[in-house]
Scaffold this motif. Sequence first.
Motif, mmCIF file in Angstrom:
data_model
loop_
_atom_site.group_PDB
_atom_site.id
_atom_site.type_symbol
_atom_site.label_atom_id
_atom_site.label_comp_id
_atom_site.label_asym_id
_atom_site.label_seq_id
_atom_site.Cartn_x
_atom_site.Cartn_y
_atom_site.Cartn_z
ATOM 1 N N LYS A 19 14.114 -69.329 -55.453
ATOM 2 C CA LYS A 19 15.161 -69.193 -56.478
ATOM 3 C C LYS A 19 16.272 -70.204 -56.246
ATOM 4 N N VAL A 20 16.687 -70.348 -54.983
ATOM 5 C CA VAL A 20 17.741 -71.308 -54.658
ATOM 6 C C VAL A 20 17.278 -72.723 -54.972
ATOM 7 N N THR A 21 16.034 -73.032 -54.660
ATOM 8 C CA THR A 21 15.488 -74.364 -54.933
ATOM 9 C C THR A 21 15.463 -74.632 -56.429
ATOM 10 N N GLU A 67 8.495 -62.917 -46.769
ATOM 11 C CA GLU A 67 8.167 -63.067 -48.188
ATOM 12 C C GLU A 67 9.426 -63.018 -49.030
ATOM 13 N N ALA A 68 10.342 -62.090 -48.704
ATOM 14 C CA ALA A 68 11.607 -62.002 -49.441
ATOM 15 C C ALA A 68 12.419 -63.282 -49.258
ATOM 16 N N ALA A 69 12.408 -63.822 -48.026
ATOM 17 C CA ALA A 69 13.134 -65.065 -47.765
ATOM 18 C C ALA A 69 12.529 -66.219 -48.562
ATOM 19 N N VAL A 70 11.216 -66.254 -48.653
ATOM 20 C CA VAL A 70 10.550 -67.313 -49.420
ATOM 21 C C VAL A 70 10.904 -67.199 -50.901
ATOM 22 N N VAL A 71 10.899 -65.981 -51.435
ATOM 23 C CA VAL A 71 11.248 -65.779 -52.848
ATOM 24 C C VAL A 71 12.689 -66.235 -53.088
ATOM 25 N N GLU A 90 17.881 -77.372 -61.096
ATOM 26 C CA GLU A 90 18.548 -77.339 -62.394
ATOM 27 C C GLU A 90 19.887 -78.058 -62.332
ATOM 28 N N VAL A 91 20.631 -77.835 -61.247
ATOM 29 C CA VAL A 91 21.920 -78.506 -61.087
ATOM 30 C C VAL A 91 21.717 -80.017 -60.975
#
Length: 160
Positions: free
Chosen positions: A64-66, A56-60, A71-72
Motif C-alpha cells: 500500500k505504501v509503495t 503477510e500484514a507487513a507485506v500488504v 502515485e505521488v
Amino acid sequence: MSLPGPRAVVSWAVETATTVISIPGRVFNLLTAAERAVARANELVDRTDAVVTSAEAAVVHAQKVTRAAEEVVEATKPMLRFVAELSAHEVEAAIKLVDELPKLAEHMTRDIMPILATMGRVGPDIHELLDVAKDVRQAILGIPGFEYMRRRGENKELES
C-alpha cells in the motif's frame, strides 16, 4: 553341551523378568519425551504461524505504501521538469511571493474586487468623458487667437 544349572536358570529368569518389567517404563519415558517434543513442535508451529501472519500484514502494508508513493511520484513528474528549470533566485522570489499571499488576498478582497464589480459601468463613463473632452477641445479651438498661442508655446518648448 551341558545344561545350565538351576542357579544359572534362575539368574537368567530374573534378568529376563527385570528386562521385561523395565520395558513398559522405558516405553512410557519414550512416549513422554515424544509428547514433549510434539508439544514444543506445536509451539514452534504456532509462533511461526504468528510470524508469517505478521509478515503477510507487513507485506500488504508495504505494498500500500509503495502504491501511494508511486502515485505521488507520478503526480509530481510534471513538477520535476518545472523545478529543474528554476534558478535559486527564482525559488527565493517564489518563497517571498508565497509569504506575501495573505496580504495580497486581503487587498484583492478589500480593494480590487469592489472596483472590478463596477467595471460594467466604466465603459459608458469613459465614453461620456471622451465626448466631453471632444466638446471642450472644440470649444478651445474656437477661441479667437488660440492658434497663435499654441504656436508660441511650441516655439518656447523648442528654445528650451
